[in-house]
Design an enzyme around this catalytic site. Structure first.
Site, PDB file in Angstrom:
ATOM      1  N   SER A 149       0.693  -1.353  -0.310  1.00 39.19           N
ATOM      2  CA  SER A 149       0.180  -0.018   0.117  1.00 39.19           C
ATOM      3  C   SER A 149       0.541   1.522  -0.151  1.00 39.19           C
ATOM      4  O   SER A 149       0.542   2.190  -0.944  1.00 39.19           O
ATOM      5  CB  SER A 149      -1.121  -0.258   1.080  1.00 39.19           C
ATOM      6  OG  SER A 149      -1.771  -1.170   0.885  1.00 39.19           O
TER       7      SER A 149
ATOM      8  N   LYS B 212      -8.743  -6.492  10.180  1.00 42.18           N
ATOM      9  CA  LYS B 212     -10.008  -5.292   9.701  1.00 42.18           C
ATOM     10  C   LYS B 212     -11.465  -5.848  10.402  1.00 42.18           C
ATOM     11  O   LYS B 212     -12.331  -4.878  10.333  1.00 42.18           O
ATOM     12  CB  LYS B 212     -10.290  -6.800   8.188  1.00 42.18           C
ATOM     13  CG  LYS B 212      -9.086  -6.066   7.223  1.00 42.18           C
ATOM     14  CD  LYS B 212      -9.449  -6.831   5.991  1.00 42.18           C
ATOM     15  CE  LYS B 212      -8.524  -6.223   4.807  1.00 42.18           C
ATOM     16  NZ  LYS B 212      -8.703  -7.312   3.575  1.00 42.18           N
TER      17      LYS B 212
ATOM     18  N   ASP C 112     -12.763  -3.225  -0.679  1.00 41.16           N
ATOM     19  CA  ASP C 112     -12.284  -4.743  -1.224  1.00 41.16           C
ATOM     20  C   ASP C 112     -13.077  -4.900  -2.092  1.00 41.16           C
ATOM     21  O   ASP C 112     -13.859  -5.441  -3.720  1.00 41.16           O
ATOM     22  CB  ASP C 112     -12.382  -6.223  -0.404  1.00 41.16           C
ATOM     23  CG  ASP C 112     -11.272  -5.984   0.232  1.00 41.16           C
ATOM     24  OD1 ASP C 112     -10.042  -5.472  -0.099  1.00 41.16           O
ATOM     25  OD2 ASP C 112     -10.462  -6.769   1.139  1.00 41.16           O
TER      26      ASP C 112
ATOM     27  N   GLY D 223     -14.121 -20.750  -1.636  1.00 37.48           N
ATOM     28  CA  GLY D 223     -13.764 -20.211   0.050  1.00 37.48           C
ATOM     29  C   GLY D 223     -15.093 -19.102   0.675  1.00 37.48           C
ATOM     30  O   GLY D 223     -16.119 -18.726  -0.114  1.00 37.48           O
ATOM     31  N   ALA D 224     -15.067 -18.840   2.007  1.00 37.93           N
ATOM     32  CA  ALA D 224     -15.720 -18.209   1.826  1.00 37.93           C
ATOM     33  C   ALA D 224     -15.291 -17.184   3.230  1.00 37.93           C
ATOM     34  O   ALA D 224     -16.051 -17.201   4.486  1.00 37.93           O
ATOM     35  CB  ALA D 224     -16.862 -19.250   3.078  1.00 37.93           C
TER      36      ALA D 224
ATOM     37  N   ALA E  84     -12.932 -11.533   1.641  1.00 35.86           N
ATOM     38  CA  ALA E  84     -12.279 -11.820   0.815  1.00 35.86           C
ATOM     39  C   ALA E  84     -13.833 -12.411  -0.130  1.00 35.86           C
ATOM     40  O   ALA E  84     -14.647 -11.511  -0.321  1.00 35.86           O
ATOM     41  CB  ALA E  84     -11.243 -12.225  -0.175  1.00 35.86           C
TER      42      ALA E  84
ATOM     43  N   ARG F 297     -18.587 -22.268   7.535  1.00 38.59           N
ATOM     44  CA  ARG F 297     -18.849 -21.044   7.224  1.00 38.59           C
ATOM     45  C   ARG F 297     -18.654 -20.412   5.470  1.00 38.59           C
ATOM     46  O   ARG F 297     -19.635 -19.226   5.584  1.00 38.59           O
ATOM     47  CB  ARG F 297     -16.788 -21.227   7.185  1.00 38.59           C
ATOM     48  CG  ARG F 297     -16.267 -19.266   7.716  1.00 38.59           C
ATOM     49  CD  ARG F 297     -14.839 -19.696   7.328  1.00 38.59           C
ATOM     50  NE  ARG F 297     -14.468 -18.011   7.691  1.00 38.59           N
ATOM     51  CZ  ARG F 297     -13.519 -18.309   7.351  1.00 38.59           C
ATOM     52  NH1 ARG F 297     -12.475 -18.875   6.711  1.00 38.59           N
ATOM     53  NH2 ARG F 297     -12.494 -16.892   7.572  1.00 38.59           N
TER      54      ARG F 297
ATOM     55  N   GLY G 287      -5.550 -11.330  -9.663  1.00 39.40           N
ATOM     56  CA  GLY G 287      -5.410 -10.499  -7.966  1.00 39.40           C
ATOM     57  C   GLY G 287      -4.922  -9.733  -8.077  1.00 39.40           C
ATOM     58  O   GLY G 287      -5.398  -8.739  -7.203  1.00 39.40           O
TER      59      GLY G 287
HETATM   60  P1  ATR Z   1      -9.794 -13.490   3.353  1.00 35.75           P
HETATM   61  O1  ATR Z   1     -10.821 -12.244   4.847  1.00 35.75           O
HETATM   62  O2  ATR Z   1      -8.677 -13.210   2.854  1.00 35.75           O
HETATM   63  O3  ATR Z   1     -10.745 -13.950   2.509  1.00 35.75           O
HETATM   64  P2  ATR Z   1     -10.035 -15.611   5.478  1.00 35.75           P
HETATM   65  O4  ATR Z   1     -10.743 -15.357   6.112  1.00 35.75           O
HETATM   66  O5  ATR Z   1      -8.616 -16.691   6.408  1.00 35.75           O
HETATM   67  O6  ATR Z   1      -9.185 -14.570   4.373  1.00 35.75           O
HETATM   68  O7  ATR Z   1      -9.989 -16.994   4.100  1.00 35.75           O
HETATM   69  C1  ATR Z   1      -9.259 -17.574   4.074  1.00 35.75           C
HETATM   70  C2  ATR Z   1      -9.920 -18.800   2.659  1.00 35.75           C
HETATM   71  O8  ATR Z   1      -8.910 -19.792   2.510  1.00 35.75           O
HETATM   72  C3  ATR Z   1     -11.278 -19.723   3.483  1.00 35.75           C
HETATM   73  O9  ATR Z   1     -11.775 -19.584   2.783  1.00 35.75           O
HETATM   74  C4  ATR Z   1      -9.863 -20.683   3.781  1.00 35.75           C
HETATM   75  O10 ATR Z   1     -10.742 -22.220   4.110  1.00 35.75           O
HETATM   76  P3  ATR Z   1     -11.557 -22.362   5.735  1.00 35.75           P
HETATM   77  O11 ATR Z   1     -12.872 -21.394   6.337  1.00 35.75           O
HETATM   78  O12 ATR Z   1     -11.711 -23.857   5.669  1.00 35.75           O
HETATM   79  O13 ATR Z   1     -10.666 -22.414   6.920  1.00 35.75           O
HETATM   80  C5  ATR Z   1      -9.729 -20.897   2.989  1.00 35.75           C
HETATM   81  N1  ATR Z   1      -8.276 -21.963   2.711  1.00 35.75           N
HETATM   82  C6  ATR Z   1      -7.495 -21.665   3.406  1.00 35.75           C
HETATM   83  N2  ATR Z   1      -6.136 -22.513   3.033  1.00 35.75           N
HETATM   84  C7  ATR Z   1      -6.517 -23.609   2.598  1.00 35.75           C
HETATM   85  C8  ATR Z   1      -6.734 -24.945   1.907  1.00 35.75           C
HETATM   86  N3  ATR Z   1      -5.424 -25.672   2.606  1.00 35.75           N
HETATM   87  N4  ATR Z   1      -8.000 -25.778   1.376  1.00 35.75           N
HETATM   88  C9  ATR Z   1      -8.760 -25.494   0.781  1.00 35.75           C
HETATM   89  N5  ATR Z   1      -9.244 -23.917   1.353  1.00 35.75           N
HETATM   90  C10 ATR Z   1      -8.007 -23.152   2.126  1.00 35.75           C
END
Ligand code: ATR
Length: 276
Positions: free
Chosen positions: A16, A65, A101, A127-128, A131, A156, A239
């Site tokens: 940043s 955050k 974001d 992912g959940a 982001a 999640r 990204g």
């Molecule tokens: P952000 O705020 O940047 O989205 P986060 O809240 O830490 O970061 O979310 C990371 C995401 O990556 C989550 O969806 C996480 O899955 P979990 O909710 O099961 O933790 C996913 N993630 C990270 N490493 C992973 C892996 N090895 N396999 C599958 N999902 C993964």
């Protein structure tokens, strides 16, 4: 001289200051934008003291955050939708927050794959986390009425689906491999693929020609996911654009100029990422 900063823990890796420093110079603004390491326990105090310490505002990154969101006196809908804030400014002495974001992702998506709405299928989100929430919020605002979320931790994904309503459905993580056969937009919001680590295991042979594939990971710029999509001649969204565009609203709030994301800025950050 106006002052802003980015806080996080750790904060050393943040790009940043490079982005805002580029704009300060480009627009001839006598301001500063620095990195400040702030531990989670100190974050609420830091935000309460922003004005006393002469800051116009700040960006907030991992893991602060949610703390910034809770500490704020005023929250914009973008922050409410995600439950987290990345941009802080002061208004009449109040600490105000938003989450840019969503803006960063949607702006980059529109610019780099303007045809993304043309596909007929639902959107798949991998992912959940925070982001994913920001992106789901942006897609819903843009009128997308069917979003399927896959997450390793099923609860999640279900919780995200509950928060965003019936247009969002949670599915088992393993079912993501079928997404190319039905999705018109697939976005990875997990950390898989960062620095070449891990594999999402998607094969795009069954994807329709108008499927668009995006990744929020930007190290490397071309992740294995995007490479696989490009090998099938699909449009891709990297990204880095989200990172650059999410910085725009904060800069405007603190320094009074709406800055432009230029190719020169992008190349500067690409070179810095390649050198690290
Ligand atoms: P952000 O705020 O940047 O989205 P986060 O809240 O830490 O970061 O979310 C990371 C995401 O990556 C989550 O969806 C996480 O899955 P979990 O909710 O099961 O933790 C996913 N993630 C990270 N490493 C992973 C892996 N090895 N396999 C599958 N999902 C993964």
């Amino acid at each position: 001289m106006k002052k802003a900063c980015v806080i996080g823990w750790p904060i050393e890796h943040s790009r940043s200051p490079m982005i805002h420093g580029y704009w300060l110079k480009k627009y001839g603004i006598a301001g500063s934008y620095t990195k400040v390491p702030v531990a989670p326990d100190d974050a609420a105090r830091f935000l309460a003291d922003l004005e006393t310490n002469g800051y116009a505002g700040c960006n907030v990154t991992v893991p602060l955050k949610e703390i910034a969101f809770r500490a704020a006196q005023r929250r914009l809908p973008s922050a409410e939708a995600v439950g987290a804030a990345n941009t802080v400014w002061l208004e009449n002495g109040e600490v105000c927050v938003e989450n840019t974001d969503t803006y960063g992702f949607m702006t980059h998506l529109e610019k780099s794959a303007p045809m993304w709405r043309e596909g007929a299928g639902p959107v798949a989100i991998l992912g959940a986390g925070g982001a994913a929430r920001a992106i789901v919020h942006g897609l819903q605002e843009a009128g997308v009425d069917r979003i399927i979320v896959f997450n390793r931790t099923a609860e999640r994904a279900k919780s995200l689906a509950r928060d965003f309503g019936p247009a969002v459905e949670a599915r088992e993580w393993d079912a993501r491999v079928d997404a190319p056969s039905w999705a018109s937009l697939i976005i990875n919001t997990t950390t898989i693929g960062m620095k070449g680590e891990g594999d999402l295991g998607l094969d795009f042979a069954s994807a329709s020609a108008d499927c668009v594939v995006g990744d929020i990971v930007y190290v490397p710029l071309e992740t294995a996911l995007l490479k696989a999509a490009r090998n099938h001649e699909l449009a891709t969204v990297d990204g880095l654009g989200m990172l650059l565009h999410q910085a725009v609203p904060g800069f405007e709030r603190w320094f009074g100029v709406r800055p432009e994301v230029t190719d020169e800025l992008r190349q500067m950050v690409v070179a810095d990422l390649a050198a690290s």
